[in-house]
Design an enzyme around this catalytic site. Sequence first.
Site, PDB file in Angstrom:
ATOM      1  CE  LYS A 194      -0.002  -0.334  -7.515  1.00 10.66           C
ATOM      2  NZ  LYS A 194       0.323  -1.624  -6.850  1.00 10.66           N
ATOM      3  NE  ARG A 264      -0.308   2.494  -0.604  1.00  7.76           N
ATOM      4  CZ  ARG A 264      -1.478   2.904  -1.089  1.00  7.76           C
ATOM      5  NH1 ARG A 264      -1.788   4.191  -1.030  1.00  7.76           N
ATOM      6  NH2 ARG A 264      -2.344   2.061  -1.606  1.00  7.76           N
ATOM      7  CG  HIS A 287      -5.364  -1.252  -0.781  1.00  9.83           C
ATOM      8  ND1 HIS A 287      -5.146  -1.391   0.577  1.00  9.83           N
ATOM      9  CD2 HIS A 287      -4.163  -0.888  -1.306  1.00  9.83           C
ATOM     10  CE1 HIS A 287      -3.887  -1.116   0.860  1.00  9.83           C
ATOM     11  NE2 HIS A 287      -3.276  -0.806  -0.268  1.00  9.83           N
ATOM     12  CE1 TYR A 296      -0.379  -0.874   5.521  1.00  5.01           C
ATOM     13  CE2 TYR A 296      -2.363  -1.169   4.230  1.00  5.01           C
ATOM     14  CZ  TYR A 296      -1.030  -0.843   4.312  1.00  5.01           C
ATOM     15  OH  TYR A 296      -0.347  -0.486   3.175  1.00  5.01           O
TER      16      TYR A 296
END
Length: 315
Positions: A194, A264, A287, A296
């Site tokens: 991203k 993922r 991230h 997570y």
Amino acid sequence: MGESKKMVARSDKNVSPSGASSSVSMAQLHTLIDDFCEHLDLVVGRSSATIRGYRSDLYSMSEAIRGIDNFTLPYLRQWMGVAVEEGKSRATLARRTASAKAFSSWAQKNGYLKTDAAARLVSPKINRDLPKILGEQQASEFVENAASASAEEFLRDSAILELLYATGIRVAELCGIDLLDIDHGRRMIRVLGKGDKERVVPFGEAAHMALKSWMEVRNEMAQNTNALFVGVRGQRINARQVRRIVDKAAKVTGVEHLSPHSLRHTAATHLLDGGADLRQVQELLGHSSMQTTQIYTHVSNKRLLEAFNKAHPRA
């Protein structure tokens, strides 16, 4: 940003202009929104999807407040209130709040607004659902059960499933991989994430062998492309095709409602279960915020609690 845009945006009419018409004020607000989105693209480097989201939210806001002179906290709260009455999800409300806050801060810093009007706009808390996670045995069975129409497609699909689980990369990142992005000797892969942020991700022996098998037949499907994975027409595979591959394998394995993103989540959780550091997982997944990765840890803690309750005699 063009000079004409700057003159319109910085004119005295921009901040509560007495006697200014609603249409003029709306035009100024739209100009500022467009300039803000240009800033996100050229300066901040946000992804096109993120920018589309900001633009959509801010244009919705502009229709509600009817101009830059009404960019005040009461009007913004009224806009959010209408969204609540319409039954918008908490995630949508939070995204709208973030869009308004980011725009307001940018406009104030650049002299387009006297105050950061949205600074006190409250974002609703979001109850995050824990992502669907496969167990280790279940994940192994899943990646070995590609349901493909031909031998070549089976090798391709198996490599895709292994790589998604091995690396935790996003579907868009997988589709964008070129042949030169793979370092087979070091078992590393370069992906573009991203905001066009590049990172290098390792993969293991199972994915290495699956990729090696796919490369032996890739040229029988590929048609003048550098893409690692290709579709039925020989060109770069797309996200929809990858989702179909995952969905077919899920049905064969007997797993319901499994998406590529679930792989993922599964990869991240299994890394944490195996003792990986949270910062390392953040880097692996690409991230930008540790807060995103921390979900997570909740998944891992939940799995630990379930195992304790099931196995401990004094649970």
